[in-house]
Design an enzyme around this catalytic site. Sequence first.
Site, PDB file in Angstrom:
ATOM      1  N   GLU A   1       0.933  -1.315   0.023  1.00 22.62           N
ATOM      2  CA  GLU A   1      -0.103   0.095   0.078  1.00 22.62           C
ATOM      3  C   GLU A   1       1.021   1.368   0.146  1.00 22.62           C
ATOM      4  O   GLU A   1       1.812   1.679   0.870  1.00 22.62           O
ATOM      5  CB  GLU A   1      -0.717   0.141   1.228  1.00 22.62           C
ATOM      6  CG  GLU A   1      -1.789   1.098   1.170  1.00 22.62           C
ATOM      7  CD  GLU A   1      -2.787   1.602   2.398  1.00 22.62           C
ATOM      8  OE1 GLU A   1      -2.699   0.734   3.547  1.00 22.62           O
ATOM      9  OE2 GLU A   1      -3.453   2.700   2.358  1.00 22.62           O
TER      10      GLU A   1
ATOM     11  N   ASP B   1       5.262   4.668   3.673  1.00 26.90           N
ATOM     12  CA  ASP B   1       4.603   6.140   4.058  1.00 26.90           C
ATOM     13  C   ASP B   1       5.983   6.972   4.279  1.00 26.90           C
ATOM     14  O   ASP B   1       6.861   6.181   4.599  1.00 26.90           O
ATOM     15  CB  ASP B   1       3.740   6.417   4.869  1.00 26.90           C
ATOM     16  CG  ASP B   1       3.036   7.766   4.742  1.00 26.90           C
ATOM     17  OD1 ASP B   1       1.552   7.570   4.182  1.00 26.90           O
ATOM     18  OD2 ASP B   1       3.383   8.668   5.098  1.00 26.90           O
TER      19      ASP B   1
ATOM     20  N   ASP C   1      -2.062  12.047  -3.023  1.00 25.90           N
ATOM     21  CA  ASP C   1      -2.328  13.636  -3.397  1.00 25.90           C
ATOM     22  C   ASP C   1      -2.558  13.643  -4.853  1.00 25.90           C
ATOM     23  O   ASP C   1      -1.338  12.980  -5.491  1.00 25.90           O
ATOM     24  CB  ASP C   1      -0.907  14.135  -2.747  1.00 25.90           C
ATOM     25  CG  ASP C   1      -1.075  15.951  -2.945  1.00 25.90           C
ATOM     26  OD1 ASP C   1      -1.745  16.240  -4.090  1.00 25.90           O
ATOM     27  OD2 ASP C   1      -0.472  16.627  -2.442  1.00 25.90           O
TER      28      ASP C   1
HETATM   29  C1  SAM Z   1      -3.866  11.875   1.847  1.00 25.43           C
HETATM   30  S1  SAM Z   1      -2.819  10.820   2.587  1.00 25.43           S
HETATM   31  C2  SAM Z   1      -3.627   9.104   2.631  1.00 25.43           C
HETATM   32  C3  SAM Z   1      -3.323   8.370   3.633  1.00 25.43           C
HETATM   33  C4  SAM Z   1      -3.901   7.010   3.459  1.00 25.43           C
HETATM   34  N1  SAM Z   1      -3.594   6.264   2.472  1.00 25.43           N
HETATM   35  C5  SAM Z   1      -5.649   7.285   3.679  1.00 25.43           C
HETATM   36  O1  SAM Z   1      -6.208   7.013   2.705  1.00 25.43           O
HETATM   37  O2  SAM Z   1      -6.046   7.383   4.740  1.00 25.43           O
HETATM   38  C6  SAM Z   1      -1.321  10.574   1.768  1.00 25.43           C
HETATM   39  C7  SAM Z   1      -0.123   9.950   2.382  1.00 25.43           C
HETATM   40  O3  SAM Z   1       0.539   9.825   1.360  1.00 25.43           O
HETATM   41  C8  SAM Z   1       1.988  10.076   1.934  1.00 25.43           C
HETATM   42  N2  SAM Z   1       2.775  10.324   0.932  1.00 25.43           N
HETATM   43  C9  SAM Z   1       2.770  11.217   0.002  1.00 25.43           C
HETATM   44  N3  SAM Z   1       3.704  11.520  -0.992  1.00 25.43           N
HETATM   45  C10 SAM Z   1       4.286  10.526  -0.580  1.00 25.43           C
HETATM   46  C11 SAM Z   1       6.005   9.967  -1.244  1.00 25.43           C
HETATM   47  N4  SAM Z   1       6.434  10.529  -2.312  1.00 25.43           N
HETATM   48  N5  SAM Z   1       6.573   8.919  -0.518  1.00 25.43           N
HETATM   49  C12 SAM Z   1       5.953   8.209   0.738  1.00 25.43           C
HETATM   50  N6  SAM Z   1       4.631   8.656   1.222  1.00 25.43           N
HETATM   51  C13 SAM Z   1       4.111   9.933   0.711  1.00 25.43           C
HETATM   52  C14 SAM Z   1       1.692  11.047   2.918  1.00 25.43           C
HETATM   53  O4  SAM Z   1       2.775  11.062   3.933  1.00 25.43           O
HETATM   54  C15 SAM Z   1       0.274  10.849   3.336  1.00 25.43           C
HETATM   55  O5  SAM Z   1       0.355   9.934   4.723  1.00 25.43           O
END
Ligand code: SAM
Length: 233
Positions: free
Chosen positions: A51, A76, A125
């Site tokens: 994931e 993450d 994002d």
């Molecule tokens: C909007 S949150 C969604 C979290 C989870 N999937 C949910 O639906 O509750 C996006 C997550 O992606 C992680 N994230 C974004 N870009 C990332 C990257 N380049 N490498 C690792 N993690 C990333 C952020 O730290 C964040 O926890």
Amino acid sequence: MGKNKLQRFQENKGFKNLYEPSFQEVYRKDYPLKGHWTQKVFKNNHPIVLELGCGKGEYTLALAEHHKRKNFIGIDIKGARLWRGAKTALEKKIENVAFIRTRIELIESFFAAGEVSEIWITFPDPQPKKEKKRLTSPGFLNRYLTFLQPDAIIHLKTDSRPLHDYTRQVVEEWEGMQLLEADTDIYGSGRQSTDPLIAVRTFYEEMFLAEGKPITYLKFSIKTGQGIATLQE
Ligand SMILES: C[S@@+](CC[C@H](N)C(=O)[O-])C[C@H]1O[C@@H](n2cnc3c(N)ncnc32)[C@H](O)[C@@H]1O
């Protein structure tokens, strides 16, 4: 930085199911567990499912409890979020789960060719202005190709209709990928409440649902052995 966060970072260091290599350890270098996750970490030969951007890891944990014969790795960059998932897995003794704290841009350092069978990308994002940063852009898909099994499956759940449409277009334009399912409103399309796609929700999914936003879903297979060079990034 809050005291709570610092405490979590400290606790993270003792979690046996959380891997936190430094940037220097994995930048253009293979992580020592690359190619050995099932053998050395899970001690079985079950398929590995990732994931990406797992946040607090609820989805990874729920999938792991649902599919005991698969191994799940949540990835993450945020340590304070991963703390929640890793701690819950340890408390509930969920053995088929691990977490990696790293940037997804470095993911090729962690997995060897054919090591992963499935990827979930949950509420990333949408990066409306920076296509290259979208986790379903050709650049990222090419990274995943380096370690996916032939005909591996990728799932995307998002509240962003532009990201859903963009990803669908990427999939449809490249003959190495096959669209298996596309739904622009998974809660409004008559699914059974027991359908795991809606029965299991991520943290952000709950928030977006409470705001009344439709949740979209894409499922596609991806052939290894051919890059996505034909697409313009
Ligand atoms: C909007 S949150 C969604 C979290 C989870 N999937 C949910 O639906 O509750 C996006 C997550 O992606 C992680 N994230 C974004 N870009 C990332 C990257 N380049 N490498 C690792 N993690 C990333 C952020 O730290 C964040 O926890």
